[in-house]
Write a protein that holds these residues in place. Structure first.
Motif, mmCIF file in Angstrom:
data_model
loop_
_atom_site.group_PDB
_atom_site.id
_atom_site.type_symbol
_atom_site.label_atom_id
_atom_site.label_comp_id
_atom_site.label_asym_id
_atom_site.label_seq_id
_atom_site.Cartn_x
_atom_site.Cartn_y
_atom_site.Cartn_z
ATOM 1 N N GLU A 97 2.484 -1.729 -10.992
ATOM 2 C CA GLU A 97 1.302 -2.222 -11.701
ATOM 3 C C GLU A 97 1.697 -3.233 -12.772
ATOM 4 N N ARG A 98 2.781 -2.979 -13.483
ATOM 5 C CA ARG A 98 3.207 -3.896 -14.553
ATOM 6 C C ARG A 98 3.538 -5.286 -14.016
ATOM 7 N N ILE A 99 4.137 -5.342 -12.842
ATOM 8 C CA ILE A 99 4.529 -6.645 -12.306
ATOM 9 C C ILE A 99 3.436 -7.278 -11.440
ATOM 10 N N GLY A 100 2.325 -6.585 -11.256
ATOM 11 C CA GLY A 100 1.208 -7.148 -10.514
ATOM 12 C C GLY A 100 1.227 -6.902 -9.024
ATOM 13 N N LEU A 101 2.165 -6.076 -8.563
ATOM 14 C CA LEU A 101 2.204 -5.762 -7.134
ATOM 15 C C LEU A 101 0.948 -5.004 -6.726
ATOM 16 N N VAL A 102 0.463 -4.108 -7.595
ATOM 17 C CA VAL A 102 -0.793 -3.407 -7.353
ATOM 18 C C VAL A 102 -1.745 -3.688 -8.512
ATOM 19 N N ASN A 103 -3.035 -3.678 -8.220
ATOM 20 C CA ASN A 103 -4.037 -3.949 -9.257
ATOM 21 C C ASN A 103 -4.242 -2.768 -10.183
ATOM 22 N N ASP A 104 -4.279 -1.564 -9.614
ATOM 23 C CA ASP A 104 -4.560 -0.354 -10.386
ATOM 24 C C ASP A 104 -3.799 0.810 -9.787
ATOM 25 N N VAL A 105 -3.568 1.828 -10.629
ATOM 26 C CA VAL A 105 -2.933 3.074 -10.207
ATOM 27 C C VAL A 105 -3.913 4.217 -10.437
ATOM 28 N N HIS A 106 -4.050 5.087 -9.444
ATOM 29 C CA HIS A 106 -4.986 6.202 -9.499
ATOM 30 C C HIS A 106 -4.214 7.519 -9.366
ATOM 31 N N PRO A 107 -4.797 8.634 -9.814
ATOM 32 C CA PRO A 107 -4.028 9.873 -9.964
ATOM 33 C C PRO A 107 -3.344 10.385 -8.702
ATOM 34 N N ASP A 108 -4.010 10.281 -7.535
ATOM 35 C CA ASP A 108 -3.432 10.849 -6.320
ATOM 36 C C ASP A 108 -3.986 10.120 -5.100
ATOM 37 N N ARG A 109 -3.590 10.597 -3.911
ATOM 38 C CA ARG A 109 -3.997 9.924 -2.679
ATOM 39 C C ARG A 109 -5.514 9.898 -2.519
ATOM 40 N N ASP A 110 -6.183 11.004 -2.786
ATOM 41 C CA ASP A 110 -7.629 11.035 -2.634
ATOM 42 C C ASP A 110 -8.305 10.047 -3.581
ATOM 43 N N ALA A 111 -7.780 9.963 -4.796
ATOM 44 C CA ALA A 111 -8.384 9.075 -5.792
ATOM 45 C C ALA A 111 -8.192 7.609 -5.429
ATOM 46 N N VAL A 112 -7.000 7.248 -4.937
ATOM 47 C CA VAL A 112 -6.776 5.835 -4.598
ATOM 48 C C VAL A 112 -7.592 5.449 -3.370
ATOM 49 N N LEU A 113 -7.751 6.377 -2.432
ATOM 50 C CA LEU A 113 -8.562 6.080 -1.256
ATOM 51 C C LEU A 113 -10.033 5.925 -1.647
ATOM 52 N N ALA A 114 -10.511 6.776 -2.550
ATOM 53 C CA ALA A 114 -11.895 6.659 -3.028
ATOM 54 C C ALA A 114 -12.102 5.334 -3.751
ATOM 55 N N ALA A 115 -11.117 4.921 -4.554
ATOM 56 C CA ALA A 115 -11.227 3.650 -5.280
ATOM 57 C C ALA A 115 -11.242 2.474 -4.311
ATOM 58 N N ALA A 116 -10.404 2.536 -3.276
ATOM 59 C CA ALA A 116 -10.372 1.456 -2.284
ATOM 60 C C ALA A 116 -11.691 1.382 -1.525
ATOM 61 N N ARG A 117 -12.246 2.532 -1.179
ATOM 62 C CA ARG A 117 -13.536 2.537 -0.483
ATOM 63 C C ARG A 117 -14.639 1.961 -1.352
ATOM 64 N N ALA A 118 -14.632 2.315 -2.639
ATOM 65 C CA ALA A 118 -15.649 1.804 -3.552
ATOM 66 C C ALA A 118 -15.520 0.293 -3.723
ATOM 67 N N LEU A 119 -14.286 -0.189 -3.848
ATOM 68 C CA LEU A 119 -14.062 -1.629 -3.986
ATOM 69 C C LEU A 119 -14.479 -2.367 -2.724
ATOM 70 N N ALA A 120 -14.160 -1.797 -1.572
ATOM 71 C CA ALA A 120 -14.566 -2.422 -0.308
ATOM 72 C C ALA A 120 -16.088 -2.469 -0.191
ATOM 73 N N ALA A 121 -16.758 -1.396 -0.609
ATOM 74 C CA ALA A 121 -18.224 -1.375 -0.559
ATOM 75 C C ALA A 121 -18.818 -2.429 -1.491
ATOM 76 N N GLU A 122 -18.192 -2.609 -2.652
ATOM 77 C CA GLU A 122 -18.666 -3.631 -3.594
ATOM 78 C C GLU A 122 -18.533 -5.029 -2.990
ATOM 79 N N ILE A 123 -17.407 -5.277 -2.332
ATOM 80 C CA ILE A 123 -17.206 -6.568 -1.664
ATOM 81 C C ILE A 123 -18.185 -6.733 -0.510
#
Length: 276
Positions: free
Chosen positions: A189-215
């Motif tokens: 995250e510090r070097i910009g390889l990823v935009n955000d870090v989420h607590p666990d696998r379920d959380a990152v998948l939920a965040a990706a789904r929400a971002l995809a829905a927004e797009i």
């Protein structure tokens, strides 16, 4: 989308304008074998052509995104070159195989629909090449990344050396590529390889789904236009770089060191490189 009826290494689910592509293996840790490299472009070309799809989430099944290239499964690709490395025919055949793998990865970048990678656990080597071709990367707190090809006597040739410079900067890319070291999600995250870090696998998948829905809620042709414009100069530069590194590896990859790397992997020991 008939191209996706008989998939082995990937699962595709489409709902509400968002396609979710999940790596299934069958290698340990979703390692990327022949089925993966064959199916990846079929899937992303089908998603590109599907008007019902407006955004894509790419993730791994189980605790890891992917361990990267499935070395045992891909060994037949290497064997002729290593056994008869002075001849033009095996080098030419190997060049063609490198370009096939490059085209598989590039299918993500060429897909007109934005691709969001949701990364948990390990993302190693070829897996990093794949997520480098995505538009956006999100990670779980336990995610780890490694541009590990140098550790197995290979110049990374599937796109990370060309795509990540514009993402993390030259200095960070050179450090990752020259050391082959692992980095955690916080460093990513510090070097910009990823935009955000989420607590666990379920959380990152939920965040990706929400971002995809927004797009997906935005005008689809405009979204595609934004991706096209943003990628216009980069993809030209990447294409030139891929062609160069494929030729370089076809010429110089055959070595005692790469044979030692494969043997050490099979024997589960540290390799001893001699520069030969």
């Amino acid at each position: 989308m008939t191209a996706m009826d008989d998939l082995v290494s990937l699962r595709v689910d489409v709902a509400d304008g968002v396609a979710e592509v999940t790596l299934l293996g069958p290698g340990k840790g979703n390692a990327m074998g022949p089925d993966f490299w064959r199916e990846l472009p079929l899937v992303f070309r089908a998603l590109d052509a599907d008007p019902a799809v407006r955004a894509v989430v790419l993730t791994g099944s189980g605790p890891h995104f992917s361990y990267g290239l499935d070395l045992p499964a891909m060994a037949p690709t290497w064997a002729p070159l290593l056994a008869d490395r002075a001849l033009a025919r095996p080098r030419t055949d190997f060049l063609d195989k490198i370009r096939d793998l490059q085209n598989s990865v590039s299918s993500l970048a060429e897909c007109r629909k934005p691709v969001i990678a949701a990364i948990a656990g390990w993302c190693i080597g070829g897996a990093l090449d794949v997520v480098a071709a995505a538009d956006i990367r999100l990670a779980s707190a336990d995610a780890k990344f490694s541009l590990r090809e140098v550790k197995v006597a290979i110049v990374a040739d599937l796109g990370s050396l060309h795509r990540l410079a514009g993402v993390v900067g030259e200095g960070h890319l050179r450090e990752l590529a020259l050391t082959g070291r692992d980095i955690d999600a916080a460093r990513a995250e510090r070097i910009g390889l990823v935009n955000d870090v989420h607590p666990d696998r379920d959380a990152v998948l939920a965040a990706a789904r929400a971002l995809a829905a927004e797009i997906a809620a935005n005008p689809p042709l405009v979204v595609q236009g934004v991706k096209d414009v943003l990628g216009q100069q980069r993809e030209q530069r990447v294409a030139e770089g891929l062609r160069y590194v494929a030729t370089w590896n076809a010429a110089f990859l055959p070595s005692e060191d790469v044979g030692e790397a494969i043997q050490a992997f099979v024997e589960r020991r540290a390799p001893k490189f001699q520069g030969e």
